[in-house]
Design an enzyme around this catalytic site. Sequence first.
Site, PDB file in Angstrom:
ATOM      1  N   CYS A   2      -8.884  30.189 -12.738  1.00 22.48           N
ATOM      2  CA  CYS A   2      -9.572  30.667 -11.746  1.00 22.48           C
ATOM      3  C   CYS A   2      -8.585  31.742 -10.386  1.00 22.48           C
ATOM      4  O   CYS A   2      -7.273  30.979 -10.627  1.00 22.48           O
ATOM      5  CB  CYS A   2     -10.695  30.341 -11.177  1.00 22.48           C
ATOM      6  SG  CYS A   2     -11.355  29.753 -12.415  1.00 22.48           S
ATOM      7  N   GLN A   3      -9.345  32.219  -9.990  1.00 22.98           N
ATOM      8  CA  GLN A   3      -8.628  33.095  -9.490  1.00 22.98           C
ATOM      9  C   GLN A   3      -8.890  32.608  -6.980  1.00 22.98           C
ATOM     10  O   GLN A   3     -10.339  33.305  -7.508  1.00 22.98           O
ATOM     11  CB  GLN A   3      -7.357  34.450  -8.488  1.00 22.98           C
ATOM     12  CG  GLN A   3      -6.957  34.220 -10.166  1.00 22.98           C
ATOM     13  CD  GLN A   3      -4.992  34.646 -10.168  1.00 22.98           C
ATOM     14  OE1 GLN A   3      -5.463  36.128  -9.103  1.00 22.98           O
ATOM     15  NE2 GLN A   3      -4.473  35.337 -11.204  1.00 22.98           N
TER      16      GLN A   3
END
Length: 285
Positions: A2-3
Amino acid sequence: MCQLLGMNCNTPTDICFSFAGFQARGGLTDVHGDGWGIAFFEGRGVRLFLDPKASAHSPVAELVRGYPIHSLNVIAHIRKATQGFVSLENTHPFQRELWGRYWVFAHNGNLKDFAPELRGYFQPVGQTDSELAFCYLMESLRRQFPEGEPPRETLFVAIRDIAAEIGAHGEFNFLLSNGTCLFAHCASRLAYIVRKAPFDRAHLKDQDITVDFRELTSPADRVAVVATTPLTDNETWTPIAPGTLMLFVDGEAVDCGPAGTCAFVRSECGSPAPANDNESTCFKE
C-alpha cells in the site's frame, strides 16, 4: 504494498496537488487498485472519503481532487490488499474516538501472527491486520492514560513503544493523527518534505502537472508532506530511517524532545537513538 500520504501544516491548506499524483498510483502508474481513502481534519471534525474502487478510476477520487478542502492535517491511503477482502469496511484510513477527539490511522505493511486480546473498547469492523493494529494502539493508549490525553512528549513515547511492539510482527509503516499533529512511523519506506518560504515550482512524478507555490502561498505558510515515496521529481525529499517515529507540528518536523531524549527515536529492535541534549521547546499546543 500500500501507499501512504499525509499532510501537516500551520495554516489550513488543500492537498489537491499532492493528491493528483497520489491518485494516479492507485491503478494507473502503480498497482494499488484495491481501494483508497482520505481523511481531512476540520476543527474537531473529520471529513472521511472511502471507496473500494481503484483511486485512478474512482469518481469519488475525482471529486476530492477537484474539491479544495482546506485542512491542517490530512491522511490518505491507496490499498494493495494483503489481509481482508476488497471492501468498504477494509478501506483505510480508519477512524476512532479517544479522549474526546477523533483519531485517524492508515497502515502500509503486513503483520503476521498478530492476534492481541482486545477488551472491547475498540473493535475492528473489517478483517485487516491494519484495523486490528489501530484498535490495539488505541486501547493501549486508553489503558495507559485513563484520565485523559497526556502531554504530547509523553504521548509520543507511548506511541513509539506500542509501534515497536506491533512492529515485531512485521512491516508497520503508518500515519496517525488526532487533528493537532501528525505521527509518521517508518518500518521500511517513508519520505517527507517541508515546503516553506522561499517557495518554488514543483512537478509531479506520476502526472505531468506543475504548480508554482509562490502564487498560492504567503511567506508565513509552512507545509509538511509525508509519502511512501516522493511525489515530485524536482524537489529534495528526506527519507525517514526505518524504525523511526516522527512527529510533525505546524508544518515542520519536531526535532527536539524533553531533556535527555530525542523525538526522532529509533524503535527497531528496541534500540533508541542517541539522546538530544537540548531542552524541550517543541512539544506545545
